[in-house]
Design an enzyme around this catalytic site. Structure first.
Site, PDB file in Angstrom:
ATOM      1  N   SER A  32      44.956  44.090  38.906  1.00 48.92           N
ATOM      2  CA  SER A  32      46.137  43.793  38.084  1.00 48.92           C
ATOM      3  C   SER A  32      47.123  42.937  38.865  1.00 48.92           C
ATOM      4  O   SER A  32      47.821  42.098  38.297  1.00 48.92           O
ATOM      5  CB  SER A  32      46.819  45.084  37.646  1.00 48.92           C
TER       6      SER A  32
ATOM      7  N   ARG B  93      36.697  50.015  43.997  1.00 43.66           N
ATOM      8  CA  ARG B  93      36.138  48.669  44.136  1.00 43.66           C
ATOM      9  C   ARG B  93      35.626  48.466  45.568  1.00 43.66           C
ATOM     10  O   ARG B  93      34.462  48.567  45.840  1.00 43.66           O
ATOM     11  CB  ARG B  93      37.177  47.612  43.767  1.00 43.66           C
TER      12      ARG B  93
ATOM     13  N   HIS C 116      39.725  48.562  34.262  1.00 46.50           N
ATOM     14  CA  HIS C 116      40.267  49.891  33.944  1.00 46.50           C
ATOM     15  C   HIS C 116      39.524  50.492  32.757  1.00 46.50           C
ATOM     16  O   HIS C 116      39.154  51.669  32.766  1.00 46.50           O
ATOM     17  CB  HIS C 116      41.749  49.796  33.554  1.00 46.50           C
TER      18      HIS C 116
ATOM     19  N   LYS D 264      55.993  49.015  43.405  1.00 48.47           N
ATOM     20  CA  LYS D 264      55.521  47.855  42.647  1.00 48.47           C
ATOM     21  C   LYS D 264      56.602  47.253  41.759  1.00 48.47           C
ATOM     22  O   LYS D 264      57.445  47.968  41.236  1.00 48.47           O
ATOM     23  CB  LYS D 264      54.345  48.277  41.744  1.00 48.47           C
TER      24      LYS D 264
END
Ligand code: PNS
Length: 163
Positions: free
Chosen positions: A126, A89, A16, A40
């Site tokens: 994460s 990514r 990040h 989440k």
């Protein structure tokens, strides 16, 4: 130009910070918008994520950190920001971000700039850090020191729930 870097940052990683730092050199000003994704389960509270993000972005004078509540495009409009910056990514990130970029362009007339993750952090997530940390594993290679310390403090107070 003012840009927004949105995310949950639970926890903020070197990946990040790589994207935020590069955004800070591309744009005049960057707001890191720390939000809540209802899908989440978070390790850190919003206040903890804001506090950690402020500590680890202190070196960039043109970066500020704010809580995101509601729609990202409404937040962008309220701040006068015309650009969202997203790190990419793998192809699955692109597929999702392309959909988001299209809907945010229509709903909020906001542009999205996608920055490829640097190769060193290209597979970092994460979610995996939370998983390793929940078993007491060492994640210090992937996060700033202050975050690693806070994770250790948290996991000392938690036991991994089995089944
Ligand atoms: O990538 P993340 O960490 O899941 O992002 C979390 C967050 C809060 C930044 C994201 O879920 C978000 O932008 N939420 C606000 C609601 C919104 O605008 N969603 C996009 C349009 S569907």
């Amino acid at each position: 130009m003012l840009a927004i870097c949105p995310g949950s940052f639970d926890p903020v990683t070197h990946g990040h910070l790589d994207v935020i730092g590069r955004a800070a050199s591309l744009f005049d000003e960057v707001i890191v918008a720390v939000g809540r994704n209802s899908a989440k389960n978070y390790l850190f509270t919003l206040d903890e994520r804001l506090d950690l993000m402020r500590q680890v972005t202190g070196e960039w004078p043109n970066v500020s950190v704010e809580a995101l509540d509601g729609l990202l495009v409404d937040f962008a409009r309220a701040k006068g920001a015309g650009v969202l910056v997203k790190g990419l990514r793998f192809a699955s990130d692109f597929d999702f971000e392309l959909q988001m970029a299209h809907i945010n362009a229509v709903v909020g007339s906001v542009e999205t700039v996608m920055l490829p993750a640097s190769s060193q952090w290209a597979t970092l997530s994460s979610t995996m850090i939370r998983e390793v940390a929940s078993y007491g594993g060492d994640v210090a290679a992937f996060v700033p020191d202050v975050v690693a310390r806070q994770i250790r403090r948290k996991s000392q107070g938690m036991e991994h729930a089995d089944g």
